[in-house]
Design an enzyme around this catalytic site. Structure first.
Site, PDB file in Angstrom:
ATOM      1  CG  HIS A   1      -1.861   1.158   1.242  1.00  0.00           C
ATOM      2  ND1 HIS A   1      -2.465   1.612   2.393  1.00  0.00           N
ATOM      3  CD2 HIS A   1      -2.304   1.961   0.245  1.00  0.00           C
ATOM      4  CE1 HIS A   1      -3.250   2.637   2.106  1.00  0.00           C
ATOM      5  NE2 HIS A   1      -3.162   2.873   0.807  1.00  0.00           N
ATOM      6  CG  ASP A   2      -0.050   4.551  -2.418  1.00  0.00           C
ATOM      7  OD1 ASP A   2      -0.788   4.398  -1.430  1.00  0.00           O
ATOM      8  OD2 ASP A   2      -0.441   5.086  -3.477  1.00  0.00           O
ATOM      9  CB  THR A   3      -0.537   5.172   2.742  1.00  0.00           C
ATOM     10  OG1 THR A   3      -1.382   5.766   1.759  1.00  0.00           O
ATOM     11  CG2 THR A   3      -0.459   6.097   3.942  1.00  0.00           C
TER      12      THR A   3
ATOM     13  N   GLY B   1       3.287  14.046  -3.047  1.00  0.00           N
ATOM     14  CA  GLY B   1       3.205  15.160  -3.986  1.00  0.00           C
ATOM     15  C   GLY B   1       2.738  16.455  -3.362  1.00  0.00           C
TER      16      GLY B   1
END
Length: 451
Positions: free
Chosen positions: A206-208, A373
């Site tokens: 999970h990117d988080t 980002g």
């Protein structure tokens, strides 16, 4: 991204960038997962010789495989409307309290559980469910499995036992056979068959989870984090899940992190609203719009950016205007005013969410780390510092990629025994920017307008 990690070294090189987004086909919104896999293979080959491969992505979405391992259709996008009304259907068979006590997950209508319940016909033909990074890992290696940090986002994972909640799945009509064996971050999945046998490593997929690995927090600090991109994942890092009534009422999630940590957070709608606004206007000049927004009146109009109206694609400026009228505020008219309303509202959501996380968990924070980002958005970082009343440390921007690389490096033998050592390397090698709170605006009064 090609990453390099070692003593005093942590760097990234962008190798290939390609578009990704929902594909509308008939009434449904899909992911072009075959296109993503093609681009993934091309990007890895463009990177040249590497020691390992790790894949992270967004959460909750999945592909279904039949008994032969073939994909049963393109994965459906979590912003598709097929789960409308499904949480209410599930609630008839299992209470929100019981569901939370097992999974500790925020109630979101696009959670994997609700997506699966929405398609019983395909479930009958399916043998295995693989979340997006696990699906790509399967195609690379032929090995089936589910990495824990992403599994914990499905609402089918027992957050205390750290296993699949098979009984819960059965009660809502999801065949337990769909849930594959679990693996920890740092596990070697297998060799990439089409890529000279390079080991594929399960990272915080999970990117988080990967992004939180790269939060450059100092040892012993009381920190909050916001992994800010399309979504803002805002919360605290805990050693154990927080499953009390206050956490349930506040709709907070307990997701698994690397090294057994808990990401106690809530999904905030994030910069999705801003990107959809630019798409509606057919504009690409975001830096100019943000500069103009910085000069617009502060807190002239704010909206509840987490309202369901802002979830699906569409005309965000029109929805913002409607939300302002519904709360007795004058809608913003000029583009700079609309952008300022979005960024003010997002900072306000960060304030509400982090304050609630601290109150519910009985913890405090004296700094907010913004990674991803959103760390590039100077206006958002400053307004978040102002709204929260504590300094913001912004960066690294590519936190998910850095966390991915750090977990790979440890699996391949680098001396990074724990999260503090990984974060120390991030602090040593990455550029951060500090924003001090100004205290010039009345954020409490703005929040009261939302009811």
């Amino acid at each position: 991204m090609a990453g390099t990690a070692g003593p005093g070294r942590l760097s990234l090189e962008e190798v290939r960038r390609f578009p990704n987004g929902g594909v509308r086909a008939g009434p449904a919104l899909y992911w072009d997962v075959l296109g993503l896999y093609r681009e993934t293979l091309t990007g890895i080959r463009d990177a040249g010789a590497v020691d390992g491969i790790g894949i992270d992505s967004w959460a909750v979405d999945y592909g279904l495989l039949d008994a032969s391992g073939a994909l049963l259709g393109n994965p459906v996008h979590h912003r598709d409307a097929r789960t409308d009304g499904v949480p209410e259907k599930v609630a008839a068979s299992i209470s929100a309290r019981e569901l939370y006590d097992v999974t500790g997950l925020q109630q979101l209508r696009f959670n994997t559980l609700y997506q699966l319940v929405s398609e019983p016909d395909r479930l009958a033909a399916a043998h295995t469910m693989l979340l997006i990074p696990d699906l790509l890992n399967y195609w690379l290696t032929g090995e089936i499995g589910a990495e824990r940090t992403n599994a914990s986002t499905t609402q089918l994972y027992d957050v205390r036992a750290r296993t699949w909640a098979f009984s819960l799945a059965s009660r809502v009509g999801i065949p337990p056979r769909l849930l594959p064996p679990l693996r920890d971050p740092g596990t070697v999945v297998g060799p990439a068959r089409e890529l000279s046998g390079v080991p594929v490593i399960a990272v915080g997929s999970h990117d988080t989870a990967s992004a939180v690995v790269a939060v450059p927090a100092s040892p012993g600090s009381n920190f909050a984090y916001i992994s800010c991109g399309t979504w803002s994942l805002a919360g605290l890092e805990l050693p154990e899940p927080e499953l009390g009534d206050a956490a349930l009422a506040a709709n907070f999630t307990n997701e698994g992190g690397v090294d057994g940590t808990i990401r106690f957070l809530r999904n905030v709608m994030g910069l999705w609203v801003l990107s959809e606004t630019l798409r509606t206007w057919s504009r690409t000049d975001l830096p100019d719009l943000l500069a103009a927004a910085a000069s617009a009146p502060a807190l002239a109009a704010v909206v509840d950016i987490d309202a369901p109206a802002f979830l699906p694609p569409g005309d965000m400026p029109a929805r913002i205007a409607a939300a302002c009228r519904a709360t007795g505020q004058r809608p913003p008219s000029r583009p700079a005013e609309v952008v300022r309303c979005i960024v003010d509202s997002l900072a306000l959501a960060h304030r509400r969410t982090l304050r609630t996380a601290a109150e519910v968990s009985g913890r405090t924070f004296d700094v907010v780390h913004i990674v991803g980002g959103g760390a590039r958005n100077e206006l958002l970082c400053q307004l978040t510092a102002d709204a929260c009343g504590v300094p913001v440390l912004a960066g690294p921007v590519e936190a998910a990629a850095l966390g991915n690389v750090l977990v790979q490096a440890r699996a391949l033998g680098d001396d990074l025994p724990d999260l503090p050592s990984m974060r120390a390397l991030v602090r040593e090698t990455q550029t951060l920017k500090r924003y001090e709170p100004s205290g010039r605006a009345d954020w409490a009064a703005a929040e009261s307008r939302l009811g």
